[in-house]
Write a protein that holds these residues in place. Structure first.
Motif, mmCIF file in Angstrom:
data_model
loop_
_atom_site.group_PDB
_atom_site.id
_atom_site.type_symbol
_atom_site.label_atom_id
_atom_site.label_comp_id
_atom_site.label_asym_id
_atom_site.label_seq_id
_atom_site.Cartn_x
_atom_site.Cartn_y
_atom_site.Cartn_z
ATOM 1 N N THR A 273 0.827 -1.206 0.000
ATOM 2 C CA THR A 273 0.000 0.000 0.000
ATOM 3 C C THR A 273 0.861 1.256 0.000
ATOM 4 N N ASP A 274 0.214 2.382 -0.340
ATOM 5 C CA ASP A 274 0.907 3.666 -0.272
ATOM 6 C C ASP A 274 -0.102 4.744 0.118
ATOM 7 N N ALA A 275 0.339 6.002 0.055
ATOM 8 C CA ALA A 275 -0.502 7.115 0.490
ATOM 9 C C ALA A 275 -1.803 7.194 -0.300
ATOM 10 N N ALA A 276 -1.752 6.804 -1.574
ATOM 11 C CA ALA A 276 -2.951 6.867 -2.408
ATOM 12 C C ALA A 276 -4.050 5.955 -1.870
ATOM 13 N N ASP A 277 -3.668 4.845 -1.246
ATOM 14 C CA ASP A 277 -4.662 3.932 -0.686
ATOM 15 C C ASP A 277 -5.331 4.536 0.547
ATOM 16 N N THR A 278 -4.550 5.240 1.371
ATOM 17 C CA THR A 278 -5.141 5.932 2.521
ATOM 18 C C THR A 278 -6.155 6.953 2.040
ATOM 19 N N ARG A 279 -5.778 7.722 1.033
ATOM 20 C CA ARG A 279 -6.689 8.753 0.521
ATOM 21 C C ARG A 279 -7.925 8.136 -0.129
ATOM 22 N N ALA A 280 -7.752 7.042 -0.858
ATOM 23 C CA ALA A 280 -8.891 6.396 -1.523
ATOM 24 C C ALA A 280 -9.880 5.852 -0.493
ATOM 25 N N LEU A 281 -9.360 5.201 0.537
ATOM 26 C CA LEU A 281 -10.252 4.681 1.580
ATOM 27 C C LEU A 281 -10.934 5.814 2.321
ATOM 28 N N ALA A 282 -10.210 6.887 2.572
ATOM 29 C CA ALA A 282 -10.801 8.053 3.246
ATOM 30 C C ALA A 282 -11.949 8.629 2.433
ATOM 31 N N GLU A 283 -11.813 8.657 1.113
ATOM 32 C CA GLU A 283 -12.891 9.141 0.250
ATOM 33 C C GLU A 283 -14.138 8.286 0.424
ATOM 34 N N HIS A 284 -13.957 6.974 0.472
ATOM 35 C CA HIS A 284 -15.094 6.067 0.659
ATOM 36 C C HIS A 284 -15.748 6.277 2.021
ATOM 37 N N LEU A 285 -14.942 6.450 3.056
ATOM 38 C CA LEU A 285 -15.483 6.640 4.403
ATOM 39 C C LEU A 285 -16.218 7.972 4.511
ATOM 40 N N LEU A 286 -15.721 8.967 3.816
ATOM 41 C CA LEU A 286 -16.389 10.267 3.800
ATOM 42 C C LEU A 286 -17.740 10.151 3.109
ATOM 43 N N ALA A 287 -17.763 9.450 1.988
ATOM 44 C CA ALA A 287 -19.024 9.262 1.261
ATOM 45 C C ALA A 287 -20.016 8.455 2.100
ATOM 46 N N GLU A 288 -19.515 7.516 2.879
ATOM 47 C CA GLU A 288 -20.359 6.691 3.738
ATOM 48 C C GLU A 288 -20.810 7.464 4.971
#
Length: 378
Positions: free
Chosen positions: A88-103
């Motif tokens: 994993t890298d920083a992009a994965d943290t940001r991608a998951l954060a986007e999903h959690l924000l949408a949720e």
């Protein structure tokens, strides 16, 4: 159900034990030198406090080592919102954060260091409460609990609906390249909303309880500063009904409709006792904040005495532009019951659910949940 967002940075802290002064960009080197991942174990310590409450928690996370594997191991039934690569890298943290924000989860619990906090801040900002489990080499940001166990204790308090204070935690990160050369260059990247154990401000306590007049004065002073800053940025404010909002108007030196809805901007009253139609006209295409309080005892934020704030008015203003004021005494009188939205639009009521930052004094705020009344009945 309490919606818990879970993020583990599997590479956090790798560089510490092998003297690399951090993990950014050197994960492979750290592993080659014998470094062992620690973030998962640190998060497990935090989640231990939540395991007894797992029937009330819905975990949203990523597959594998970013959270899904640990959540499953501890008996949770996680909703997997992201599938990361093997490394994993920083992009994965940001991608998951986007999903959690949408949720629109109630809390994001994350394990990492300053780099992880920086990535999370770039997506979430102050829209959702976050709490860090310290697992990195560098922990200069103010968004981390003092220990993994402490993070779990605070998260458990949120799940149980206990009253919690909230603070703006700074996100700072050090230039690791410069740090490895003996130079400390810490940079400020923003702030996130962080829950913490409940505190009272001594100046407004009397005999162990809040002194109502002093508390209302403190709330008025804090909100007056916030509104003045909003005015400078071009915002106008719709002021709701009730004595707590009236205290804010008193502090601004403005006339107030105690049981009505007013509009202010630039320290002037632009409209008083407005109807739904008038509100829709004055907020159209204008950046607007809504300042309101809940009804004591009942806990209703919408749908009781403020029907001018119709579903269309609320949608036009936007959930993220709602500012709530209340005394801690009023919130504690709810005995753990959430605030309620009964707008007459069930879809909107559900969209309004979640934890809100509530101003409870001067530079003092708490997190408190709002629920859909239909779900409360169920």
């Amino acid at each position: 159900m309490f919606k818990l967002g879970l993020i583990i940075n599997p590479l956090a802290g790798l560089g510490g034990s092998v003297a690399l002064k951090g993990s950014d960009g050197v994960a492979e080197q750290a592993l080659a030198l014998g470094a062992k991942p620690k973030a998962r174990a640190r998060m497990a310590l935090a989640l231990a406090a939540l395991v007894p409450l797992k029937a009330r928690i819905q975990v949203h996370t990523a597959q594998g080592e970013m959270g899904g594997a640990l959540a499953t191991e501890l008996g949770f039934d996680p909703r997997l919102r992201h599938t990361p690569p093997a490394v994993t890298d920083a992009a994965d943290t940001r991608a998951l954060a986007e999903h959690l924000l949408a949720e629109r989860v109630d809390l994001i619990l994350f394990a990492g260091g300053d780099g992880t906090a920086r990535d999370l801040c770039s997506v979430v900002g102050q829209r959702i409460p976050v709490l860090g489990v310290p697992a990195g080499v560098k922990i200069h940001s103010g968004v981390y609990a003092i220990s993994p166990k402490a993070a779990g204790v605070v998260a458990a308090q949120m799940v149980r609906g206990e009253l919690l204070s909230v603070t703006d935690g700074e996100v700072r990160d050090i230039d690791e390249v410069a740090f490895r050369q003996g130079k400390v260059k810490a940079q400020y990247f923003g702030e996130m909303m962080v829950p913490e154990a409940l505190r009272y401000v001594q100046a407004v306590k009397m005999g162990g309880q809040e002194h109502q007049a002093l508390v209302l004065d403190d709330i008025g002073a804090d909100m007056a500063e916030q509104i003045e800053a909003l005015n400078e940025a071009g915002w106008q404010c719709v002021m709701g009904s009730g004595s707590t909002v009236a205290a804010v108007m008193d502090h601004l030196g403005l006339a107030n409709t105690l049981l009505g809805i007013d509009l202010i901007k630039d320290n002037k009253v632009l409209g008083q006792d407005l109807t739904e139609a008038q509100l829709l006209d004055v907020i159209a295409d204008k950046p607007t904040k809504l300042v309101l309080t809940l009804i004591g005892g009942q806990g209703h934020l919408f749908g009781r005495g403020n029907q001018q704030l119709s579903p269309l008015v609320i949608r036009t203003i936007g959930r993220d532009n709602i500012m709530i004021v209340a005394t801690k005494t009023k919130l504690e009188a709810l005995a753990g019951r959430p605030m309620l939205a009964d707008t007459g639009d069930h879809t909107l009521d559900r969209a309004l659910t979640g934890h809100y930052r509530i101003t409870t004094g001067y530079r003092d705020a708490v997190l408190y949940p709002l629920a859909d009344p239909e779900e409360e009945v169920c």
